[in-house]
Motif scaffolding. Sequence first.
Motif, PDB file in Angstrom:
ATOM      1  N   GLU A 124       0.806  -1.213   0.000  1.00 25.92           N
ATOM      2  CA  GLU A 124       0.000   0.000   0.000  1.00 25.92           C
ATOM      3  C   GLU A 124       0.845   1.273   0.000  1.00 25.92           C
ATOM      4  O   GLU A 124       1.963   1.281   0.543  1.00 25.92           O
ATOM      5  CB  GLU A 124      -0.916   0.016   1.230  1.00 25.92           C
ATOM      6  CG  GLU A 124      -0.240   0.437   2.538  1.00 25.92           C
ATOM      7  CD  GLU A 124       0.607  -0.642   3.185  1.00 25.92           C
ATOM      8  OE1 GLU A 124       1.184  -0.376   4.252  1.00 25.92           O
ATOM      9  OE2 GLU A 124       0.706  -1.759   2.623  1.00 25.92           O
ATOM     10  N   ALA A 133      -6.508   1.675   5.481  1.00 26.58           N
ATOM     11  CA  ALA A 133      -7.189   0.904   4.446  1.00 26.58           C
ATOM     12  C   ALA A 133      -6.228  -0.032   3.723  1.00 26.58           C
ATOM     13  O   ALA A 133      -6.515  -0.501   2.621  1.00 26.58           O
ATOM     14  CB  ALA A 133      -7.841   1.856   3.443  1.00 26.58           C
ATOM     15  N   GLU A 134      -5.094  -0.333   4.358  1.00 30.53           N
ATOM     16  CA  GLU A 134      -4.082  -1.141   3.675  1.00 30.53           C
ATOM     17  C   GLU A 134      -4.567  -2.559   3.367  1.00 30.53           C
ATOM     18  O   GLU A 134      -4.247  -3.117   2.318  1.00 30.53           O
ATOM     19  CB  GLU A 134      -2.767  -1.172   4.468  1.00 30.53           C
ATOM     20  CG  GLU A 134      -2.886  -1.693   5.890  1.00 30.53           C
ATOM     21  CD  GLU A 134      -3.009  -0.570   6.900  1.00 30.53           C
ATOM     22  OE1 GLU A 134      -2.152  -0.466   7.794  1.00 30.53           O
ATOM     23  OE2 GLU A 134      -3.978   0.189   6.791  1.00 30.53           O
ATOM     24  N   GLN A 135      -5.342  -3.140   4.261  1.00 28.72           N
ATOM     25  CA  GLN A 135      -5.793  -4.510   4.013  1.00 28.72           C
ATOM     26  C   GLN A 135      -6.752  -4.572   2.829  1.00 28.72           C
ATOM     27  O   GLN A 135      -6.659  -5.483   2.002  1.00 28.72           O
ATOM     28  CB  GLN A 135      -6.430  -5.095   5.276  1.00 28.72           C
ATOM     29  CG  GLN A 135      -5.415  -5.318   6.396  1.00 28.72           C
ATOM     30  CD  GLN A 135      -5.983  -6.110   7.558  1.00 28.72           C
ATOM     31  OE1 GLN A 135      -7.155  -6.507   7.559  1.00 28.72           O
ATOM     32  NE2 GLN A 135      -5.166  -6.350   8.570  1.00 28.72           N
ATOM     33  N   ASP A 136      -7.658  -3.631   2.728  1.00 29.33           N
ATOM     34  CA  ASP A 136      -8.567  -3.593   1.582  1.00 29.33           C
ATOM     35  C   ASP A 136      -7.788  -3.392   0.286  1.00 29.33           C
ATOM     36  O   ASP A 136      -8.093  -4.022  -0.743  1.00 29.33           O
ATOM     37  CB  ASP A 136      -9.590  -2.464   1.739  1.00 29.33           C
ATOM     38  CG  ASP A 136     -10.607  -2.749   2.827  1.00 29.33           C
ATOM     39  OD1 ASP A 136     -10.746  -3.929   3.216  1.00 29.33           O
ATOM     40  OD2 ASP A 136     -11.252  -1.798   3.302  1.00 29.33           O
ATOM     41  N   TYR A 137      -6.791  -2.520   0.335  1.00 28.18           N
ATOM     42  CA  TYR A 137      -5.976  -2.225  -0.855  1.00 28.18           C
ATOM     43  C   TYR A 137      -5.232  -3.478  -1.312  1.00 28.18           C
ATOM     44  O   TYR A 137      -5.218  -3.810  -2.504  1.00 28.18           O
ATOM     45  CB  TYR A 137      -4.993  -1.108  -0.510  1.00 28.18           C
ATOM     46  CG  TYR A 137      -4.243  -0.539  -1.686  1.00 28.18           C
ATOM     47  CD1 TYR A 137      -4.761   0.525  -2.422  1.00 28.18           C
ATOM     48  CD2 TYR A 137      -2.992  -1.039  -2.051  1.00 28.18           C
ATOM     49  CE1 TYR A 137      -4.072   1.067  -3.498  1.00 28.18           C
ATOM     50  CE2 TYR A 137      -2.292  -0.506  -3.126  1.00 28.18           C
ATOM     51  CZ  TYR A 137      -2.836   0.548  -3.845  1.00 28.18           C
ATOM     52  OH  TYR A 137      -2.144   1.074  -4.912  1.00 28.18           O
ATOM     53  N   ALA A 139      -5.948  -6.616  -0.565  1.00 28.33           N
ATOM     54  CA  ALA A 139      -6.909  -7.642  -0.988  1.00 28.33           C
ATOM     55  C   ALA A 139      -7.319  -7.432  -2.441  1.00 28.33           C
ATOM     56  O   ALA A 139      -7.485  -8.408  -3.197  1.00 28.33           O
ATOM     57  CB  ALA A 139      -8.135  -7.620  -0.081  1.00 28.33           C
ATOM     58  N   GLU A 140      -7.458  -6.184  -2.859  1.00 33.31           N
ATOM     59  CA  GLU A 140      -7.799  -5.885  -4.258  1.00 33.31           C
ATOM     60  C   GLU A 140      -6.657  -6.276  -5.195  1.00 33.31           C
ATOM     61  O   GLU A 140      -6.900  -6.702  -6.331  1.00 33.31           O
ATOM     62  CB  GLU A 140      -8.118  -4.399  -4.415  1.00 33.31           C
ATOM     63  CG  GLU A 140      -9.447  -3.978  -3.783  1.00 33.31           C
ATOM     64  CD  GLU A 140      -9.736  -2.504  -3.991  1.00 33.31           C
ATOM     65  OE1 GLU A 140      -8.966  -1.847  -4.720  1.00 33.31           O
ATOM     66  OE2 GLU A 140     -10.721  -2.007  -3.417  1.00 33.31           O
TER      67      GLU A 140
END
Length: 248
Positions: A124, A133-137, A139-140
């Motif tokens: 990220e 929001a690093e985990q969402d980033y 995961a994408e």
Amino acid sequence: MARKLMVVGNWKMNGCRQYVNELTTALSLHCFNSVDVVVCPPACLIQSFGSIDFLLAGQDVSDCNDGAYTGDISAAMLAEIGCEYVLVGHSERREMHGETNQQVAQKVLRAIEQGIKPIVCVGEPLLMKEAKAEQDYIAEQLAPVLSAVNCEQLEQVVFAYEPIWAIGTGKSASPEQAQCIHKFIRDVISRKSESAAEKVRILYGGSVNFDNAQALFAQDDIDGGLVGGASLKSDSFTTICRYANGEH
């Protein structure tokens, strides 16, 4: 299960034949039984390596097999000149060359088709870190790769977590911070295959050096390092490899 550690040296657009000889000599003085050592020189230097006790990797690969793609290099070409690994989706490729998550997934497939193991980079930027929001980033970034490969192919993939805010800045995630993200990545992989998640190696990249390597490698889900600047100094890179090999 115990995963064999890996140390990958990414020279980026640096290096020369003299350094090929220097690093080869330095590494030859040690026996690295407990760690896979991988070197990623610029493509024009790959064939400058003679007999070596470590592995070679490309820094990038085309998402096409062949054709009118000036400046690109195919997975078949990398395999022919002795590469067993290739970096895919490095943050500099994503940012400077506009590579999408879908292109990264296609590159992964092209590599696997030629028997080359892809080292898939995710991570990220500072903005995502500050927004938590690093985990969402991440995961994408992972999703297209996990969709593209089957469970057997997934076991051939190496992942590298490289927080963009730590690359070349001298800053590094703490071992505890890095472990948290590595555990998250492994959990995401396990949703596709628990078996693969246990086997897949996840490296940390982001200002890895001989001062922080031991603490990073001691974490449960950190299986080695993707080393940038320190790989351009033979003594520093060799020391990091020795630490991964269990030496002190």
